[in-house]
Write an enzyme that holds these catalytic residues in place. Structure first.
Site, short mmCIF file in Angstrom:
data_model
loop_
_atom_site.label_atom_id
_atom_site.label_comp_id
_atom_site.label_asym_id
_atom_site.label_seq_id
_atom_site.Cartn_x
_atom_site.Cartn_y
_atom_site.Cartn_z
N ARG A 163 -9.81 0.93 8.97
CA ARG A 163 -9.34 -0.40 9.33
C ARG A 163 -10.47 -1.26 9.90
NH1 ARG A 163 -3.82 0.89 8.84
NH2 ARG A 163 -2.55 -0.70 9.81
N LYS B 183 0.83 -1.22 0.00
CA LYS B 183 0.00 0.00 0.00
C LYS B 183 0.86 1.26 0.00
CE LYS B 183 -2.63 -0.21 3.61
NZ LYS B 183 -2.14 -1.44 4.21
N ARG C 256 0.33 -8.90 14.39
CA ARG C 256 -0.24 -7.82 13.58
C ARG C 256 -1.10 -8.37 12.46
NH1 ARG C 256 3.73 -4.51 10.36
NH2 ARG C 256 2.23 -2.91 9.86
N ARG D 66 11.12 -5.70 5.45
CA ARG D 66 10.82 -4.29 5.15
C ARG D 66 11.63 -3.32 6.02
NH1 ARG D 66 4.74 -1.94 5.13
NH2 ARG D 66 4.77 -2.37 7.36
N ARG E 44 10.87 -0.92 11.37
CA ARG E 44 9.85 -0.55 12.35
C ARG E 44 9.76 -1.61 13.43
NH1 ARG E 44 4.65 0.78 8.67
NH2 ARG E 44 3.71 -0.35 10.40
P1 AMP Z 1 0.48 1.10 9.12
O1 AMP Z 1 1.67 1.94 8.77
O2 AMP Z 1 -0.74 1.47 8.30
O3 AMP Z 1 0.76 -0.37 9.09
O4 AMP Z 1 0.08 1.46 10.62
C1 AMP Z 1 0.98 1.23 11.69
C2 AMP Z 1 0.21 1.14 13.00
O5 AMP Z 1 -0.47 2.38 13.24
C3 AMP Z 1 -0.88 0.07 13.02
O6 AMP Z 1 -0.37 -1.20 13.35
C4 AMP Z 1 -1.80 0.63 14.11
O7 AMP Z 1 -1.26 0.41 15.40
C5 AMP Z 1 -1.76 2.13 13.82
N1 AMP Z 1 -2.80 2.53 12.85
C6 AMP Z 1 -2.63 3.02 11.59
N2 AMP Z 1 -3.81 3.28 11.00
C7 AMP Z 1 -4.77 2.93 11.89
C8 AMP Z 1 -6.20 2.95 11.87
N3 AMP Z 1 -6.89 3.37 10.81
N4 AMP Z 1 -6.86 2.52 12.99
C9 AMP Z 1 -6.19 2.12 14.08
N5 AMP Z 1 -4.84 2.04 14.15
C10 AMP Z 1 -4.13 2.45 13.08
#
Ligand code: AMP
Length: 226
Positions: free
Chosen positions: A94, A19, A177, A133, A166
């Site tokens: 999400r 993404k 996750r 990653r 990360r």
């Molecule tokens: P990502 O970079 O999109 O994988 O997001 C990293 C982390 O941020 C996720 O594992 C969640 O802990 C938090 N996060 C990002 N977007 C959301 C969302 N829409 N709702 C809840 N937590 C989020």
């Protein structure tokens, strides 16, 4: 919120589906603001804002941050002027509750989700991708040790900043996750399928082909930039 909101694309995919990479390519090509809630949370954690302090524990455990916190942050971001021309959402919604809040917020501004493309990648491939990653400190540009290595080891091709892994991409967190987030993704996919805006794209054909397929799915739904 801005007075109005133009075209809205919700990019869907599991963690590791690509993404972030595709969102950067598409937002530039389509002239949309790239709004990634994960990036917003990581910036808040880095700056040690109250929001960042709240979010950090959830993120480190590979859990979703509670909806109330996430939605407030997203609505603040959508109020910025660059959102008016249109947005490409990456990492939001999400779950169904977030999808409903988004529809309501967009509806208040005369907008709607025009298309929700899903980048599909099988689960074993996701695990291997996430483990390799690395992203850059400055802007989160993503790399993969095998799939998309940087030209110079440990350095971002785009802005020269340091690359790091990360915490939530470390092996012990990846499985947790994925388990939690794949279930939630299914809900969101179902929501957009029911609303007639879902478009599915094979995420295993290479970055350029995936971009082409995504553009082919998105452009008819939003019209071209000119
Ligand atoms: P990502 O970079 O999109 O994988 O997001 C990293 C982390 O941020 C996720 O594992 C969640 O802990 C938090 N996060 C990002 N977007 C959301 C969302 N829409 N709702 C809840 N937590 C989020």
């Amino acid at each position: 919120m801005t007075a109005s909101i133009g075209r809205v694309v919700v990019l869907l995919g599991a963690p590791g589906a690509g993404k972030g990479t595709q969102a950067q390519i598409l937002s530039e090509k389509l002239g949309l603001a790239h709004v990634a809630t994960g990036d917003l949370f990581r910036a808040a954690v880095r700056d040690q804002t109250p929001l960042g302090v709240t979010a950090k524990g959830f993120m480190d455990r590979g859990e979703l941050v509670p909806d109330a916190v996430t939605i407030e942050m997203l609505l603040e971001r959508l109020a910025k002027p660059d959102a008016e021309a249109g947005i490409l959402l990456d990492g939001f919604p999400r779950n169904t509750a977030q999808a409903e809040v988004l529809d309501k917020a967009l509806g208040d501004k005369g907008g709607r989700v025009n298309v929700a493309p899903l980048i599909e990648v099988p689960e074993p491939e996701l695990v291997s991708r996430l483990g390799g990653r690395w992203i850059c400190r400055a802007q989160g540009h993503p790399y993969h040790l095998q799939g998309k290595p940087p030209k110079q080891a440990g350095i971002c091709d785009v802005d020269g900043s340091e690359l790091y892994q990360r915490d939530d991409d470390k092996p012990e967190t990846v499985q947790a996750r994925l388990r939690q987030q794949l279930g939630a993704l299914e809900q969101v996919v179902g929501y957009y399928r029911d609303h007639g805006v879902l478009a599915t794209v094979d995420g295993t054909t290479g970055i350029e082909n995936v971009s082409k397929d995504l553009l082919a799915a998105i452009e008819p739904a939003i019209g071209s930039r000119s």
